[in-house]
Design a protein around this motif. Structure first.
Motif, mmCIF file in Angstrom:
data_model
loop_
_atom_site.group_PDB
_atom_site.id
_atom_site.type_symbol
_atom_site.label_atom_id
_atom_site.label_comp_id
_atom_site.label_asym_id
_atom_site.label_seq_id
_atom_site.Cartn_x
_atom_site.Cartn_y
_atom_site.Cartn_z
ATOM 1 N N THR A 115 0.868 -1.171 0.000
ATOM 2 C CA THR A 115 0.000 0.000 0.000
ATOM 3 C C THR A 115 0.911 1.229 0.000
ATOM 4 O O THR A 115 2.132 1.098 0.107
ATOM 5 N N PRO A 116 0.363 2.434 -0.131
ATOM 6 C CA PRO A 116 1.236 3.621 -0.084
ATOM 7 C C PRO A 116 2.089 3.700 1.174
ATOM 8 O O PRO A 116 3.206 4.222 1.138
ATOM 9 N N GLU A 117 1.588 3.169 2.303
ATOM 10 C CA GLU A 117 2.362 3.212 3.542
ATOM 11 C C GLU A 117 3.571 2.289 3.485
ATOM 12 O O GLU A 117 4.657 2.629 3.967
ATOM 13 N N SER A 118 3.407 1.103 2.917
ATOM 14 C CA SER A 118 4.487 0.105 2.924
ATOM 15 C C SER A 118 5.281 0.081 1.626
ATOM 16 O O SER A 118 6.289 -0.637 1.535
ATOM 17 N N GLY A 119 4.858 0.847 0.637
ATOM 18 C CA GLY A 119 5.482 0.806 -0.684
ATOM 19 C C GLY A 119 6.986 1.010 -0.717
ATOM 20 O O GLY A 119 7.689 0.302 -1.458
ATOM 21 N N PRO A 120 7.559 1.944 0.064
ATOM 22 C CA PRO A 120 9.010 2.181 -0.001
ATOM 23 C C PRO A 120 9.872 0.962 0.325
ATOM 24 O O PRO A 120 11.006 0.875 -0.123
ATOM 25 N N ARG A 121 9.370 0.006 1.109
ATOM 26 C CA ARG A 121 10.170 -1.176 1.438
ATOM 27 C C ARG A 121 9.685 -2.429 0.706
ATOM 28 O O ARG A 121 10.132 -3.537 1.006
ATOM 29 N N ALA A 122 8.782 -2.273 -0.255
ATOM 30 C CA ALA A 122 8.208 -3.420 -0.960
ATOM 31 C C ALA A 122 9.169 -3.964 -2.015
ATOM 32 O O ALA A 122 10.098 -3.294 -2.458
ATOM 33 N N GLY A 123 8.937 -5.216 -2.401
ATOM 34 C CA GLY A 123 9.654 -5.861 -3.485
ATOM 35 C C GLY A 123 8.650 -6.532 -4.408
ATOM 36 O O GLY A 123 7.462 -6.640 -4.069
ATOM 37 N N TYR A 124 9.116 -6.989 -5.563
ATOM 38 C CA TYR A 124 8.201 -7.602 -6.531
ATOM 39 C C TYR A 124 8.367 -9.112 -6.527
ATOM 40 O O TYR A 124 9.476 -9.632 -6.742
ATOM 41 N N ASP A 125 7.272 -9.820 -6.272
ATOM 42 C CA ASP A 125 7.245 -11.281 -6.307
ATOM 43 C C ASP A 125 6.820 -11.709 -7.700
ATOM 44 O O ASP A 125 5.644 -11.613 -8.058
ATOM 45 N N GLY A 126 7.783 -12.186 -8.504
ATOM 46 C CA GLY A 126 7.476 -12.562 -9.878
ATOM 47 C C GLY A 126 6.542 -13.752 -9.976
ATOM 48 O O GLY A 126 5.726 -13.834 -10.897
ATOM 49 N N ALA A 127 6.627 -14.688 -9.031
ATOM 50 C CA ALA A 127 5.766 -15.875 -9.075
ATOM 51 C C ALA A 127 4.313 -15.505 -8.802
ATOM 52 O O ALA A 127 3.398 -16.024 -9.451
ATOM 53 N N LYS A 128 4.089 -14.617 -7.834
ATOM 54 C CA LYS A 128 2.715 -14.208 -7.484
ATOM 55 C C LYS A 128 2.262 -12.974 -8.256
ATOM 56 O O LYS A 128 1.095 -12.596 -8.177
ATOM 57 N N ARG A 129 3.214 -12.353 -8.964
ATOM 58 C CA ARG A 129 2.926 -11.128 -9.717
ATOM 59 C C ARG A 129 2.345 -10.046 -8.812
ATOM 60 O O ARG A 129 1.346 -9.391 -9.126
ATOM 61 N N LYS A 130 2.991 -9.885 -7.674
ATOM 62 C CA LYS A 130 2.572 -8.883 -6.697
ATOM 63 C C LYS A 130 3.780 -8.087 -6.238
ATOM 64 O O LYS A 130 4.874 -8.620 -6.123
ATOM 65 N N ARG A 131 3.551 -6.826 -5.974
ATOM 66 C CA ARG A 131 4.556 -5.996 -5.333
ATOM 67 C C ARG A 131 4.136 -5.811 -3.886
ATOM 68 O O ARG A 131 3.016 -5.380 -3.603
ATOM 69 N N GLY A 132 5.025 -6.174 -2.974
ATOM 70 C CA GLY A 132 4.652 -6.056 -1.577
ATOM 71 C C GLY A 132 5.668 -6.671 -0.654
ATOM 72 O O GLY A 132 6.874 -6.631 -0.912
ATOM 73 N N SER A 133 5.181 -7.261 0.421
ATOM 74 C CA SER A 133 6.028 -7.875 1.436
ATOM 75 C C SER A 133 5.700 -9.355 1.534
ATOM 76 O O SER A 133 4.594 -9.785 1.228
ATOM 77 N N LYS A 134 6.682 -10.123 1.995
ATOM 78 C CA LYS A 134 6.503 -11.562 2.124
ATOM 79 C C LYS A 134 6.596 -11.949 3.595
ATOM 80 O O LYS A 134 7.539 -11.588 4.292
ATOM 81 N N LEU A 135 5.585 -12.675 4.043
ATOM 82 C CA LEU A 135 5.551 -13.185 5.411
ATOM 83 C C LEU A 135 6.033 -14.627 5.408
ATOM 84 O O LEU A 135 5.416 -15.487 4.787
ATOM 85 N N HIS A 136 7.133 -14.898 6.094
ATOM 86 C CA HIS A 136 7.672 -16.247 6.226
ATOM 87 C C HIS A 136 7.234 -16.773 7.589
ATOM 88 O O HIS A 136 7.533 -16.162 8.624
ATOM 89 N N MET A 137 6.547 -17.909 7.614
ATOM 90 C CA MET A 137 5.929 -18.356 8.856
ATOM 91 C C MET A 137 6.125 -19.847 9.081
ATOM 92 O O MET A 137 6.148 -20.641 8.126
ATOM 93 N N ALA A 138 6.262 -20.221 10.334
ATOM 94 C CA ALA A 138 6.354 -21.616 10.748
ATOM 95 C C ALA A 138 5.260 -21.899 11.769
ATOM 96 O O ALA A 138 5.029 -21.107 12.684
ATOM 97 N N VAL A 139 4.592 -23.040 11.612
ATOM 98 C CA VAL A 139 3.553 -23.460 12.553
ATOM 99 C C VAL A 139 3.798 -24.910 12.944
ATOM 100 O O VAL A 139 4.536 -25.631 12.262
ATOM 101 N N ASP A 140 3.162 -25.339 14.042
ATOM 102 C CA ASP A 140 3.234 -26.754 14.389
ATOM 103 C C ASP A 140 2.168 -27.508 13.608
ATOM 104 O O ASP A 140 1.440 -26.915 12.801
ATOM 105 N N THR A 141 2.043 -28.806 13.838
ATOM 106 C CA THR A 141 1.116 -29.610 13.038
ATOM 107 C C THR A 141 -0.344 -29.366 13.397
ATOM 108 O O THR A 141 -1.240 -29.905 12.729
ATOM 109 N N LEU A 142 -0.601 -28.555 14.434
ATOM 110 C CA LEU A 142 -1.962 -28.143 14.758
ATOM 111 C C LEU A 142 -2.282 -26.775 14.183
ATOM 112 O O LEU A 142 -3.411 -26.296 14.305
#
Length: 270
Positions: A115-142
């Motif tokens: 969005t305009p607020e986060s745009g200055p630190r955004a990058g382009y994800d070619g696979a998703k064809r989106k410009r933005g941020s990427k959340l890397h997350m780990a969860v347990d099996t539940l």
């Protein structure tokens, strides 16, 4: 204030407050900074998270937006919500008949449009064809949160395996032995990074003979966790000026989700 205003659906319940209040009391009630009720400040933060409003658009019957914002930043900086999420995860695992700490985890990433607020630190994800941020997350099996962090969307998932695996081991006391991933994490680089943290990386492959949508074993759990997060409108896109605020809001969202489940279990067990 809480007694005279109408409650919002996002307000914390009495049962939830009894569990979360000890984590939020960073200073004595007599401190000059404590001009507003901690419960109402927490309700204000939950309101912003759940409904995605701008800070200055908060309802007037909640504390001033500046007070909610400042206290929310203090809580995030102090790691309050991480501690709450870790303790609630252990409680819910024990309630489900599991060990307190998991031996397996699932990791994945999700790209949030900028969005305009986060745009200055955004990058382009070619696979998703989106410009933005990427959340890397780990969860347990539940599906309970173990660790997460935010990067520009153009960062390769494989490059973040080591950092995420290290955070998982810190959160679980190095109990995790196996991490499930999708085919985006193939290659020696990712496997070696996981092995350096004492973890084996297991790539769950998509069947070549598949027709239509197929749930991948184990892997679908993290996708469900991403879906849980999108119930909070603030997390549908990257509305935050700082990456740490985006990460903090995600941790808060999962903590609130687990808080609700923990209180439901308490009521059922009573």
């Amino acid at each position: 204030m809480a007694a005279i205003r109408k409650p919002y659906p996002s307000d914390v319940s009495d049962e939830e407050w009894s569990l979360v209040a000890p984590y939020l009391a960073l200073m004595d009630e007599s401190a000059p900074q404590r001009q507003h009720s901690l419960r109402e400040l927490f309700n204000g933060l939950r309101y912003v998270l759940r409904y995605g409003v701008a800070w200055r658009a908060m309802p007037n019957d909640l504390p001033p937006w500046s007070a909610v914002y400042q206290q929310g930043r203090r809580w995030m900086a102090a790691g309050v919500f991480e501690a709450l999420a870790q303790d609630l995860r252990a409680v819910l695992r024990l309630a489900a008949g599991r060990k307190e700490e998991p031996t397996a985890a699932i990791i994945d990433s999700r790209t949030l449009r900028s969005t305009p607020e986060s745009g200055p630190r955004a990058g382009y994800d070619g696979a998703k064809r989106k410009r933005g941020s990427k959340l890397h997350m780990a969860v347990d099996t539940l599906g309970h949160l173990l660790a997460l962090h935010v990067t520009p969307a153009n960062v390769d998932d494989r490059a973040e395996v080591g950092k995420l695996a290290e955070a998982v081991q810190q959160a679980t006391g190095e109990s995790v032995e196996l991490i499930y991933v999708d085919q985006g994490y193939t290659g020696d680089r990712a496997a070696d990074a996981a092995k350096a943290q004492g973890v084996e990386l297991c790539v769950v492959k998509l069947s070549e003979a598949k027709k239509g949508f197929v749930l991948l074993p184990k892997r679908w759990v993290v996708e469900r966790s991403f879906a849980w997060a999108t119930r909070c409108r603030r997390l549908v896109k990257d509305y935050e000026r700082y990456a740490e605020t985006l990460a903090g809001f995600h941790i808060l969202a999962f903590a609130c989700l687990m808080l609700k489940r923990a209180t439901e279990f308490m009521i059922q067990s009573a």
